[in-house]
Write a protein that holds these residues in place. Structure first.
Motif, PDB file in Angstrom:
ATOM      1  N   ILE A  83      43.347 -15.430  46.620  1.00 45.23           N
ATOM      2  CA  ILE A  83      43.971 -16.640  47.198  1.00 45.23           C
ATOM      3  C   ILE A  83      44.509 -16.415  48.617  1.00 45.23           C
ATOM      4  O   ILE A  83      44.948 -17.347  49.258  1.00 45.23           O
ATOM      5  CB  ILE A  83      45.107 -17.184  46.296  1.00 45.23           C
ATOM      6  CG1 ILE A  83      46.265 -16.174  46.180  1.00 45.23           C
ATOM      7  CG2 ILE A  83      44.556 -17.528  44.918  1.00 45.23           C
ATOM      8  CD1 ILE A  83      47.440 -16.718  45.354  1.00 45.23           C
ATOM      9  N   GLN A  84      44.412 -15.185  49.095  1.00 44.11           N
ATOM     10  CA  GLN A  84      44.942 -14.909  50.434  1.00 44.11           C
ATOM     11  C   GLN A  84      43.942 -15.116  51.557  1.00 44.11           C
ATOM     12  O   GLN A  84      44.249 -14.843  52.722  1.00 44.11           O
ATOM     13  CB  GLN A  84      45.502 -13.495  50.485  1.00 44.11           C
ATOM     14  CG  GLN A  84      46.833 -13.442  49.753  1.00 44.11           C
ATOM     15  CD  GLN A  84      47.515 -12.122  49.919  1.00 44.11           C
ATOM     16  OE1 GLN A  84      46.882 -11.078  49.870  1.00 44.11           O
ATOM     17  NE2 GLN A  84      48.818 -12.152  50.117  1.00 44.11           N
ATOM     18  N   ASP A  85      42.742 -15.545  51.213  1.00 48.55           N
ATOM     19  CA  ASP A  85      41.785 -15.900  52.271  1.00 48.55           C
ATOM     20  C   ASP A  85      40.800 -16.902  51.674  1.00 48.55           C
ATOM     21  O   ASP A  85      40.803 -17.143  50.467  1.00 48.55           O
ATOM     22  CB  ASP A  85      41.049 -14.648  52.770  1.00 48.55           C
ATOM     23  CG  ASP A  85      40.590 -14.820  54.226  1.00 48.55           C
ATOM     24  OD1 ASP A  85      40.399 -15.983  54.659  1.00 48.55           O
ATOM     25  OD2 ASP A  85      40.438 -13.803  54.914  1.00 48.55           O
ATOM     26  N   PHE A  86      39.943 -17.465  52.501  1.00 47.37           N
ATOM     27  CA  PHE A  86      38.949 -18.410  51.999  1.00 47.37           C
ATOM     28  C   PHE A  86      37.857 -17.670  51.231  1.00 47.37           C
ATOM     29  O   PHE A  86      37.464 -16.556  51.611  1.00 47.37           O
ATOM     30  CB  PHE A  86      38.320 -19.181  53.158  1.00 47.37           C
ATOM     31  CG  PHE A  86      39.089 -20.431  53.480  1.00 47.37           C
ATOM     32  CD1 PHE A  86      38.849 -21.613  52.787  1.00 47.37           C
ATOM     33  CD2 PHE A  86      40.081 -20.417  54.431  1.00 47.37           C
ATOM     34  CE1 PHE A  86      39.573 -22.759  53.042  1.00 47.37           C
ATOM     35  CE2 PHE A  86      40.822 -21.562  54.707  1.00 47.37           C
ATOM     36  CZ  PHE A  86      40.563 -22.734  54.011  1.00 47.37           C
ATOM     37  N   GLY A  87      37.380 -18.308  50.161  1.00 50.12           N
ATOM     38  CA  GLY A  87      36.237 -17.796  49.407  1.00 50.12           C
ATOM     39  C   GLY A  87      36.455 -16.376  48.918  1.00 50.12           C
ATOM     40  O   GLY A  87      37.556 -15.995  48.511  1.00 50.12           O
ATOM     41  N   VAL A 133      49.498 -19.502  50.139  1.00 52.04           N
ATOM     42  CA  VAL A 133      48.187 -19.540  49.483  1.00 52.04           C
ATOM     43  C   VAL A 133      47.207 -20.169  50.475  1.00 52.04           C
ATOM     44  O   VAL A 133      47.358 -21.321  50.870  1.00 52.04           O
ATOM     45  CB  VAL A 133      48.254 -20.378  48.185  1.00 52.04           C
ATOM     46  CG1 VAL A 133      46.877 -20.483  47.542  1.00 52.04           C
ATOM     47  CG2 VAL A 133      49.252 -19.770  47.209  1.00 52.04           C
ATOM     48  N   ILE A 134      46.212 -19.402  50.874  1.00 47.05           N
ATOM     49  CA  ILE A 134      45.237 -19.924  51.848  1.00 47.05           C
ATOM     50  C   ILE A 134      44.181 -20.774  51.140  1.00 47.05           C
ATOM     51  O   ILE A 134      43.868 -21.873  51.564  1.00 47.05           O
ATOM     52  CB  ILE A 134      44.544 -18.769  52.623  1.00 47.05           C
ATOM     53  CG1 ILE A 134      45.580 -17.893  53.335  1.00 47.05           C
ATOM     54  CG2 ILE A 134      43.489 -19.293  53.598  1.00 47.05           C
ATOM     55  CD1 ILE A 134      46.297 -18.531  54.497  1.00 47.05           C
ATOM     56  N   ASP A 135      43.621 -20.235  50.045  1.00 47.80           N
ATOM     57  CA  ASP A 135      42.579 -20.965  49.301  1.00 47.80           C
ATOM     58  C   ASP A 135      42.613 -20.503  47.837  1.00 47.80           C
ATOM     59  O   ASP A 135      42.223 -19.374  47.548  1.00 47.80           O
ATOM     60  CB  ASP A 135      41.212 -20.673  49.943  1.00 47.80           C
ATOM     61  CG  ASP A 135      40.051 -21.179  49.094  1.00 47.80           C
ATOM     62  OD1 ASP A 135      40.267 -22.033  48.210  1.00 47.80           O
ATOM     63  OD2 ASP A 135      38.910 -20.707  49.314  1.00 47.80           O
ATOM     64  N   PRO A 136      43.084 -21.357  46.934  1.00 47.61           N
ATOM     65  CA  PRO A 136      43.219 -20.940  45.527  1.00 47.61           C
ATOM     66  C   PRO A 136      41.895 -20.843  44.769  1.00 47.61           C
ATOM     67  O   PRO A 136      41.878 -20.364  43.634  1.00 47.61           O
ATOM     68  CB  PRO A 136      44.075 -22.036  44.890  1.00 47.61           C
ATOM     69  CG  PRO A 136      44.334 -23.053  45.946  1.00 47.61           C
ATOM     70  CD  PRO A 136      43.508 -22.755  47.152  1.00 47.61           C
ATOM     71  N   THR A 137      40.798 -21.262  45.375  1.00 50.07           N
ATOM     72  CA  THR A 137      39.514 -21.281  44.663  1.00 50.07           C
ATOM     73  C   THR A 137      39.157 -19.874  44.150  1.00 50.07           C
ATOM     74  O   THR A 137      39.243 -18.909  44.902  1.00 50.07           O
ATOM     75  CB  THR A 137      38.383 -21.761  45.601  1.00 50.07           C
ATOM     76  OG1 THR A 137      38.826 -22.938  46.246  1.00 50.07           O
ATOM     77  CG2 THR A 137      37.101 -22.021  44.839  1.00 50.07           C
ATOM     78  N   GLY A 138      38.757 -19.822  42.906  1.00 49.48           N
ATOM     79  CA  GLY A 138      38.266 -18.554  42.354  1.00 49.48           C
ATOM     80  C   GLY A 138      39.350 -17.664  41.782  1.00 49.48           C
ATOM     81  O   GLY A 138      39.045 -16.574  41.285  1.00 49.48           O
ATOM     82  N   ALA A 139      40.609 -18.115  41.815  1.00 47.23           N
ATOM     83  CA  ALA A 139      41.685 -17.262  41.292  1.00 47.23           C
ATOM     84  C   ALA A 139      41.438 -16.968  39.803  1.00 47.23           C
ATOM     85  O   ALA A 139      41.554 -15.828  39.358  1.00 47.23           O
ATOM     86  CB  ALA A 139      43.044 -17.934  41.487  1.00 47.23           C
ATOM     87  N   GLY A 140      41.069 -18.004  39.060  1.00 51.29           N
ATOM     88  CA  GLY A 140      40.848 -17.837  37.618  1.00 51.29           C
ATOM     89  C   GLY A 140      39.680 -16.897  37.338  1.00 51.29           C
ATOM     90  O   GLY A 140      39.749 -16.047  36.452  1.00 51.29           O
ATOM     91  N   ASP A 141      38.609 -17.043  38.093  1.00 54.80           N
ATOM     92  CA  ASP A 141      37.426 -16.187  37.886  1.00 54.80           C
ATOM     93  C   ASP A 141      37.741 -14.744  38.267  1.00 54.80           C
ATOM     94  O   ASP A 141      37.271 -13.802  37.626  1.00 54.80           O
ATOM     95  CB  ASP A 141      36.259 -16.680  38.749  1.00 54.80           C
ATOM     96  CG  ASP A 141      36.010 -18.161  38.558  1.00 54.80           C
ATOM     97  OD1 ASP A 141      35.949 -18.589  37.403  1.00 54.80           O
ATOM     98  OD2 ASP A 141      35.909 -18.884  39.566  1.00 54.80           O
ATOM     99  N   SER A 142      38.524 -14.572  39.319  1.00 56.21           N
ATOM    100  CA  SER A 142      38.895 -13.217  39.748  1.00 56.21           C
ATOM    101  C   SER A 142      39.792 -12.576  38.693  1.00 56.21           C
ATOM    102  O   SER A 142      39.686 -11.379  38.404  1.00 56.21           O
ATOM    103  CB  SER A 142      39.656 -13.242  41.079  1.00 56.21           C
ATOM    104  OG  SER A 142      38.935 -13.979  42.016  1.00 56.21           O
ATOM    105  N   PHE A 143      40.674 -13.393  38.113  1.00 56.90           N
ATOM    106  CA  PHE A 143      41.538 -12.888  37.039  1.00 56.90           C
ATOM    107  C   PHE A 143      40.662 -12.359  35.894  1.00 56.90           C
ATOM    108  O   PHE A 143      40.827 -11.230  35.428  1.00 56.90           O
ATOM    109  CB  PHE A 143      42.466 -14.004  36.534  1.00 56.90           C
ATOM    110  CG  PHE A 143      43.339 -13.558  35.397  1.00 56.90           C
ATOM    111  CD1 PHE A 143      44.602 -13.041  35.645  1.00 56.90           C
ATOM    112  CD2 PHE A 143      42.889 -13.614  34.084  1.00 56.90           C
ATOM    113  CE1 PHE A 143      45.395 -12.585  34.589  1.00 56.90           C
ATOM    114  CE2 PHE A 143      43.668 -13.154  33.038  1.00 56.90           C
ATOM    115  CZ  PHE A 143      44.925 -12.658  33.288  1.00 56.90           C
ATOM    116  N   ALA A 144      39.710 -13.186  35.473  1.00 55.69           N
ATOM    117  CA  ALA A 144      38.855 -12.798  34.335  1.00 55.69           C
ATOM    118  C   ALA A 144      38.049 -11.539  34.670  1.00 55.69           C
ATOM    119  O   ALA A 144      37.904 -10.639  33.835  1.00 55.69           O
ATOM    120  CB  ALA A 144      37.921 -13.947  33.967  1.00 55.69           C
ATOM    121  N   GLY A 145      37.552 -11.455  35.907  1.00 55.43           N
ATOM    122  CA  GLY A 145      36.763 -10.281  36.321  1.00 55.43           C
ATOM    123  C   GLY A 145      37.612  -9.017  36.322  1.00 55.43           C
ATOM    124  O   GLY A 145      37.182  -7.959  35.837  1.00 55.43           O
ATOM    125  N   GLY A 146      38.823  -9.108  36.872  1.00 54.30           N
ATOM    126  CA  GLY A 146      39.714  -7.939  36.906  1.00 54.30           C
ATOM    127  C   GLY A 146      40.110  -7.520  35.500  1.00 54.30           C
ATOM    128  O   GLY A 146      40.117  -6.332  35.155  1.00 54.30           O
TER     129      GLY A 146
END
Ligand code: AMP
Length: 299
Positions: free
Chosen positions: A270-274, A226-239
Motif C-alpha cells: 500500500i506504500q506505492d502504486f501497484g 496509504v498511496i494505493d490500497p490495491t492488492g493489500a489482501g492478495d499480498s497478505f494471502a501471498g505472505g
C-alpha cells in the motif's frame, strides 16, 4: 514444500484522491506471487493476452516465481479499473473486462498437481474449482474472492468455500456472503461451511483469525499514508501462505506468525502504486517490520 497460486494478472487503472495511474500491472496472482516469493518459489497459474509485456514475465522469473503455468493467449489481458475515495477501505469498481480469462481452462503441469499448498486467489470460482480438482493431495488449501464474484457467481463461490481449509476475506465481503453484521458470527458461519480457519482482513485495523479452536487478532503495521490500497489482501494471502510453505508446519503458532508476515507484505504494497514496492524488498525490510508489529502487539 511447494505452493501453487491461481489468480488474475491484470492491467489496472487506479484512481486515488491524489493521482490516477493507467494500465499498471496488478491482479491477485501478481500481488500474491510476489509477496510469497520472499519466502518460497511459488508456481503460478494464470493467463495474459498478447498485449502483456514479456519483461514482466521475466521479472517474475527473476523473483523465483515459476511461470510455466502462465498461459499467453491471443487477445487482451484482463482489465480492471477502480477508484478510491478519502477512505482507502472504500473502493468502487468502475470497470471489469475479463478478456482472455473468459475462455481460460487451466491444465496443470504434472509437478503443479503435486502442490502441498494451493492458493485459489481472486478469480472466477469455476476456475478456482477447476484448479483444485487437478491437485492430487494438497496439505493446505486457501481461497480469496472479491465483490464481483459474490454478486455474479454466488453459487459457485459457495462451492469453493466448502472445499478449502482457509478462507481469506475482508470484513465487507464476509458480511455480504453470510448476511451477518457481527464479524464473529459471520466467521463462525463460514467455518460451518467447511474451512477450518477464517481470516478476516480489516484494513488498518489488521486481521482477525477465527479457527475451530481459537480466535486471534493482529494489528496492521501502522501506516499514516496509504498511496494505493490495491492488492493489500492478495499480498497478505501471498505472505501468509509463502511463510507456511517455508516452515512446512500449520500449527496455531505458525498461523499466528503467518498472519504477521501477511500484514508485513500488505503494508509494503500500500506504500506505492501497484506492485512497485513489492518488487524491490529485502529480507531485512521484511524482518524489521515483523519485529515492529511484534513489539506493537506484545503485552
Ligand atoms: P485486492 O485489493 O487485494 O482486493 O485486489 C485487487 C486486485 O484484484 C487488482 O489488482 C485487480 O486487478 C484484481 N481484480 C479486480 N477485480 C477482479 C476480478 N473480478 N477477478 C480477478 N481479479 C480482480
Amino acid at each position: 514444500m511447494s505452493l501453487v497460486i491461481v489468480g488474475s494478472i491484470v492491467f489496472d487503472t487506479i484512481e486515488t484522491p491524489c493521482e490516477r495511474r493507467e494500465r499498471i500491472i496488478g491482479g491477485s496472482c501478481s500481488y500474491s506471487a510476489l509477496a510469497a516469493s520472499y519466502f518460497t518459489k511459488p508456481k503460478i497459474v494464470s493467463v495474459v493476452g498478447d498485449d502483456f509485456p514479456e519483461e514482466m514475465i521475466e521479472k517474475f522469473n527473476e523473483k523465483g516465481i515459476d511461470t510455466r503455468g502462465l498461459a499467453r493467449k491471443k487477445g487482451k489481458t484482463f482489465f480492471w479499473e477502480g477508484k478510491y475515495g478519502d477512505d482507502p477501505n472504500q473502493r468502487t469498481t468502475i470497470k471489469t473486462e475479463i478478456n482472455v480469462f473468459r475462455e481460460f481452462k487451466p491444465q496443470l503441469l504434472p509437478d503443479y498437481k503435486e502442490a502441498d499448498i494451493v492458493l485459489l486467489g481472486t478469480i472466477a470460482p469455476e476456475i478456482q474449482l477447476d484448479v483444485l480438482s487437478q491437485v492430487k493431495s494438497p496439505k493446505l488449501t486457501a481461497m480469496d474472492t472479491i465483490n464481483f464474484y459474490i454478486e455474479n457467481n454466488f453459487e459457485a463461490l459457495l462451492e469453493s468455500i466448502k472445499k478449502v481449509d482457509i478462507y481469506f476475506g475482508n470484513d465487507e465481503e464476509v458480511k455480504k456472503i453470510t448476511g451477518e453484521t457481527n464479524l464473529i458470527k459471520a466467521g463462525r458461519e463460514l467455518l460451518e461451511q467447511g474451512p477450518s480457519l477464517v481470516v478476516i482482513k480489516k484494513g488498518e485495523h489488521g486481521v482477525m483469525m477465527i479457527g475451530q479452536e481459537f480466535i486471534s487478532g493482529m494489528l496492521a503495521h501502522p501506516c499514516e499514508e496509504v498511496i494505493d490500497p490495491t492488492g493489500a489482501g492478495d499480498s497478505f494471502a501471498g505472505g501468509f501462505l509463502g511463510y507456511l510453505d517455508k516452515v512446512s508446519s500449520f500449527q496455531e503458532e505458525d498461523l499466528r506468525k503467518a498472519a504477521v508476515y501477511g500484514s508485513v507484505m500488505a503494508s509494503f504494497t500500500i506504500q506505492d502504486f501497484g506492485i512497485k514496492r513489492l518488487e524491490s524488498l529485502t529480507a531485512s525490510d521484511i524482518n524489521q517490520r515483523f519485529e515492529e508489529i511484534k513489539n506493537i502487539v506484545s503485552f
